[in-house]
Motif scaffolding. Structure first.
Motif, short mmCIF file in Angstrom:
data_model
loop_
_atom_site.label_atom_id
_atom_site.label_comp_id
_atom_site.label_asym_id
_atom_site.label_seq_id
_atom_site.Cartn_x
_atom_site.Cartn_y
_atom_site.Cartn_z
N ASP A 1 0.89 -1.36 0.38
CA ASP A 1 0.19 0.07 -0.15
C ASP A 1 0.76 1.10 0.06
O ASP A 1 0.36 2.57 0.09
N ASP A 2 2.13 1.30 0.54
CA ASP A 2 3.02 2.07 0.79
C ASP A 2 3.57 2.78 -0.07
O ASP A 2 4.12 3.64 -0.30
N GLU A 3 4.23 1.45 -0.92
CA GLU A 3 5.50 1.72 -2.17
C GLU A 3 5.48 1.05 -3.00
O GLU A 3 5.08 -0.89 -2.15
N ASN A 4 5.85 0.76 -4.02
CA ASN A 4 6.31 -0.70 -5.04
C ASN A 4 7.19 -0.32 -5.41
O ASN A 4 8.04 0.15 -5.39
N VAL B 1 17.12 -0.21 -9.21
CA VAL B 1 16.26 -0.56 -8.18
C VAL B 1 15.17 0.85 -8.28
O VAL B 1 16.05 1.99 -8.35
N ASN B 2 14.54 0.56 -8.49
CA ASN B 2 12.96 1.30 -8.13
C ASN B 2 12.30 1.58 -7.23
O ASN B 2 11.82 0.98 -7.10
N VAL B 3 11.87 2.43 -6.48
CA VAL B 3 10.88 2.39 -5.38
C VAL B 3 10.12 3.77 -5.47
O VAL B 3 10.24 4.61 -5.65
N ASP B 4 8.39 3.50 -5.93
CA ASP B 4 7.61 4.26 -6.14
C ASP B 4 6.94 4.15 -4.69
O ASP B 4 5.96 3.29 -4.63
N ASP B 5 6.28 5.58 -4.22
CA ASP B 5 5.78 5.92 -3.31
C ASP B 5 4.21 5.50 -3.75
O ASP B 5 3.88 6.62 -4.87
N ALA B 6 3.81 5.22 -2.97
CA ALA B 6 2.12 5.32 -3.53
C ALA B 6 1.81 6.28 -2.69
O ALA B 6 0.87 6.80 -3.24
N ASP B 7 2.27 7.27 -2.02
CA ASP B 7 1.31 8.18 -1.43
C ASP B 7 1.80 9.59 -2.54
O ASP B 7 3.12 9.82 -3.13
N ARG B 8 0.99 10.13 -2.64
CA ARG B 8 1.06 10.80 -3.90
C ARG B 8 1.99 12.18 -3.78
O ARG B 8 2.81 13.00 -5.03
#
Lengths: 189, 174
Positions: free
Chosen positions: A100-103, A115-122
């Motif tokens: 829910d927080d990040e992918n 390495v990709n970290v996408d934050d789910a938060d806008r």
């Protein structure tokens, strides 16, 4: 005789800048904080300087340009084994964590480990790390519980220009990259 | 012009010319070694302003007159390991082109560290004060060599309260 001499001088003039630019890569760091009063930080350091200074740094877990990691959560031996497996495997996505927080995605394509970290938060931060595989090879070329940072920096210089880390956030943007320019201006890679 | 007048003019020319060329050469040499420049402006009420401009060659020469005891204390204060780091930085600075190494632009403070020619320049501009420091690289190595040179040899130490000081130095020439 004279024409030979002129040709030799012309060749030297043509070759020298290429040789110089090949050796003279710079590490650039940009941090731009958004909002009123946000700081802007610019760091430009020759890779050769980093390479010569790292062996002189001395700390409990860091000496001779090598960092010992086994005292912490990370295990260099396991990391080396994982990297070997990644190197031998086909290109593609190896790790995907969706929450829910990040992918989080870890993949290898071409000459790079991503390495990709996408934050789910806008308003969150998106982190993109792109490390040349040669740099990973060099970093993990140390023995035992050591990572060889000097070898990694040398490999980074040999690899060529390119972006290593980009963090796009609501509060700040960070960019770390390598190129032959001493100012880092005008680079869009 | 008769030969006698020509000879007199040649002698006069030489008398003026040689010191003039020597002074010009000395001036160029001093210029080539750069200037040490320190400028501190305290903007607070009653703040002090400091302005120092010294030719690098003069600063280097001044180091020769530094007493050994002072050098020994400096050697104690400056960790030899950091001396190596500073020397390595100096060597790299000599070889790299002019550049801005660090630039921080903030709301209340701006900091800049850059190389210009043979100088390392540090600028700090905050609400309270402005600091400008300009140092030629060669001075850094000269200071470190002086400290290094004087810290070689056998040290005889005297315990002064809780503090250990070098009071005598026997240089072995090793």
């Amino acid at each position: 005789m004279r024409s030979n001499l002129l040709a030799a001088v012309a060749l030297l003039v043509l070759v020298s800048p290429a040789a110089a630019s090949d050796k003279g890569r710079w590490l650039h760091i940009r941090v731009d904080e958004s909002g009123p009063g946000g700081e802007k930080v610019r760091v430009n350091v020759p890779l050769s300087m980093v390479e010569s200074l790292l062996p002189l740094m001395d700390d409990d877990d860091f000496s001779g340009g090598r960092i010992r990691v086994n005292n912490h959560d990370l295990d260099a031996v396991k990391l080396r084994a994982i990297w070997k497996a990644v190197r031998e495997a086909e290109e593609g996505e190896y790790v995907t964590v969706e929450s829910d927080d990040e992918n989080v995605r870890v993949s290898r394509s071409g000459q790079y480990l991503h390495v990709n970290v996408d934050d789910a938060d806008r308003d969150g931060e998106d982190v993109n790390v792109r490390i040349p595989t040669l740099v990973m090879d060099a970093l993990l070329s140390g023995t035992g519980d050591e990572l060889d940072l000097v070898a990694a920096i040398r490999a980074l210089g040999d690899h060529g220009d390119g972006e290593l880390i980009r963090v796009d956030g609501d509060d700040e943007n960070v960019r770390i990259w390598v190129d032959a320019s001493n100012s880092g201006e005008g680079s869009t890679k | 012009m008769n030969p006698r007048t020509r000879k007199i003019l040649l002698v006069l020319g030489a008398l003026w010319g040689i010191p003039l060329v020597a002074m010009l050469a000395a001036g160029l040499w001093v210029k080539s070694l750069g200037m040490v420049s320190v400028h501190v402006a305290d903007r607070r009420p009653g703040g002090t302003n400091v302005n120092i401009q010294v030719p690098g060659v003069l600063a280097s020469a001044g180091l020769m007159f530094l007493p050994d005891v002072v050098c020994a204390e400096m050697a104690d204060d400056v960790d030899s390991h950091w001396g190596e780091v500073v020397k390595a930085v100096e060597k790299e600075l000599r070889n790299c082109p002019d550049a801005v190494f660090v630039q921080v632009d903030g709301d209340d403070e701006n900091v800049s560290i850059r190389k210009e020619g043979k100088h390392l320049i540090i600028d700090v501009d905050s609400d309270d004060e402005t600091v400008h420091l300009k140092v030629p690289f060669h001075l850094v190595s000269t200071v470190l060599s002086k400290i290094d040179g004087d810290s070689k040899g056998i040290k005889i130490r005297q315990v002064d309260g809780n503090r250990c000081r070098n009071v005598t130095r026997i240089v072995t020439g090793a």
